[in-house]
Design an enzyme around this catalytic site. Structure first.
Site, PDB file in Angstrom:
ATOM      1  N   GLU A  89      11.283   9.389  64.903  1.00 13.03           N
ATOM      2  CA  GLU A  89      10.240  10.336  64.515  1.00 13.03           C
ATOM      3  C   GLU A  89      10.823  11.549  63.792  1.00 13.03           C
ATOM      4  O   GLU A  89      10.226  12.072  62.844  1.00 13.03           O
ATOM      5  CB  GLU A  89       9.461  10.842  65.741  1.00 13.03           C
ATOM      6  CG  GLU A  89       8.877   9.752  66.600  1.00 13.03           C
ATOM      7  CD  GLU A  89       9.783   9.387  67.751  1.00 13.03           C
ATOM      8  OE1 GLU A  89       9.281   9.230  68.872  1.00 13.03           O
ATOM      9  OE2 GLU A  89      11.004   9.263  67.523  1.00 13.03           O
ATOM     10  N   HIS A 139      16.002  10.680  67.071  1.00 14.72           N
ATOM     11  CA  HIS A 139      15.015   9.628  67.231  1.00 14.72           C
ATOM     12  C   HIS A 139      14.337   9.391  65.879  1.00 14.72           C
ATOM     13  O   HIS A 139      14.390  10.239  64.985  1.00 14.72           O
ATOM     14  CB  HIS A 139      13.983  10.010  68.279  1.00 14.72           C
ATOM     15  CG  HIS A 139      14.496   9.888  69.682  1.00 14.72           C
ATOM     16  ND1 HIS A 139      13.710  10.110  70.795  1.00 14.72           N
ATOM     17  CD2 HIS A 139      15.728   9.553  70.158  1.00 14.72           C
ATOM     18  CE1 HIS A 139      14.421   9.912  71.887  1.00 14.72           C
ATOM     19  NE2 HIS A 139      15.650   9.586  71.525  1.00 14.72           N
ATOM     20  N   CYS A 165       9.222  10.097  72.943  1.00 13.43           N
ATOM     21  CA  CYS A 165       9.577  10.738  74.203  1.00 13.43           C
ATOM     22  C   CYS A 165       8.892  12.109  74.290  1.00 13.43           C
ATOM     23  O   CYS A 165       8.258  12.567  73.333  1.00 13.43           O
ATOM     24  CB  CYS A 165      11.097  10.905  74.305  1.00 13.43           C
ATOM     25  SG  CYS A 165      11.792  12.109  73.142  1.00 13.43           S
ATOM     26  N   CYS A 181      10.084  14.584  71.551  1.00 13.33           N
ATOM     27  CA  CYS A 181       9.565  14.243  70.226  1.00 13.33           C
ATOM     28  C   CYS A 181       8.070  14.545  70.135  1.00 13.33           C
ATOM     29  O   CYS A 181       7.587  14.963  69.085  1.00 13.33           O
ATOM     30  CB  CYS A 181       9.830  12.785  69.908  1.00 13.33           C
ATOM     31  SG  CYS A 181      11.561  12.426  69.498  1.00 13.33           S
TER      32      CYS A 181
END
Length: 225
Positions: A66, A64, A95, A98
């Site tokens: 991040e 992701h 999410c 994360c």
């Protein structure tokens, strides 16, 4: 994922200079559509007058956005004695997994302050994701839905100059979705049931507000006059 800017990022609408293309920004940050790729525009300011960073990154099949940011940030090193203010402008909220990584990062970087603006909430009914967002706020992170002034700021700050048709971006047609996601974020942070319904049965997603309990409705309305 290696830190830096590779061909994959350029091919997905981010320039070598770290700016996002106009069409990519308009398409990816439109909350009325549900794009798979997650974009993260970020701004980092240091208290020692170091030149601010203003860059972009996106998700891949294995990471992701991040996680890409944290890789880049940790690779460049951080002086714990220097206060650092980070602002993210995200096409999808973090999410639950994360959120845990972000919490660990912030606990190891007490000099860092994080503010997150989001265009959409990722799997907004998933309790792990909802709890993850609450845990970030409990740690001192500010999380808000992107409003029209924020869209305009991102347009001026992060969109590639050579690709811009106009000096400003004021997408008034996004206002209903901004309102719906703002209400849903309030329901998450207040730990009350979801109020946003999204149907994907048709080609275009259908959004609706569903608040059955009068107490929830009153709480949400007072939080968003």
């Amino acid at each position: 994922m290696a830190a830096g800017w590779d061909g994959d990022h350029v091919s997905r609408g981010i320039t070598q200079g770290g700016k996002i293309l106009q069409d990519t920004f308009i398409d990816s940050y439109n909350p009325s559509v549900l794009r798979k790729v997650q974009y993260l525009l970020y701004e980092i300011k240091w208290s020692n007058n170091r030149r601010p960073w203003k860059k972009c990154c996106h998700s891949t099949r294995t990471h992701h956005a991040e996680m890409h940011f944290l890789d880049v940030f940790e690779a460049q090193g951080s002086d714990p004695s220097v206060h650092c203010s980070i602002t993210w402008y995200m096409s999808w909220s973090p999410c639950g997994d994360c959120c845990k990584e972000i919490r660990d990062f912030l606990k190891n970087q007490p000099n860092v302050n994080l503010v997150i603006y989001i265009a959409r909430i990722y799997w907004h009914k998933d309790e792990k994701n909802r709890q993850g967002l609450r845990s970030l706020v409990n740690l001192g992170v500010t999380i808000r839905i992107m409003d029209l002034p924020v869209y305009s700021y991102c347009w001026r700050t992060f969109v590639d100059d050579e690709d811009k048709d106009e000096d400003d971006y004021w997408p008034r047609h996004l206002a209903p979705w901004i309102m719906l996601y703002s209400l849903e974020l309030q329901s998450i942070l207040q730990n009350i049931p979801s109020c946003l319904e999204i149907s994907t049965e048709f080609q275009t997603p259908v959004f609706s507000l569903c608040v059955e309990d009068e107490q929830w409705k009153k709480s949400l309305t007072s939080a968003n006059p």
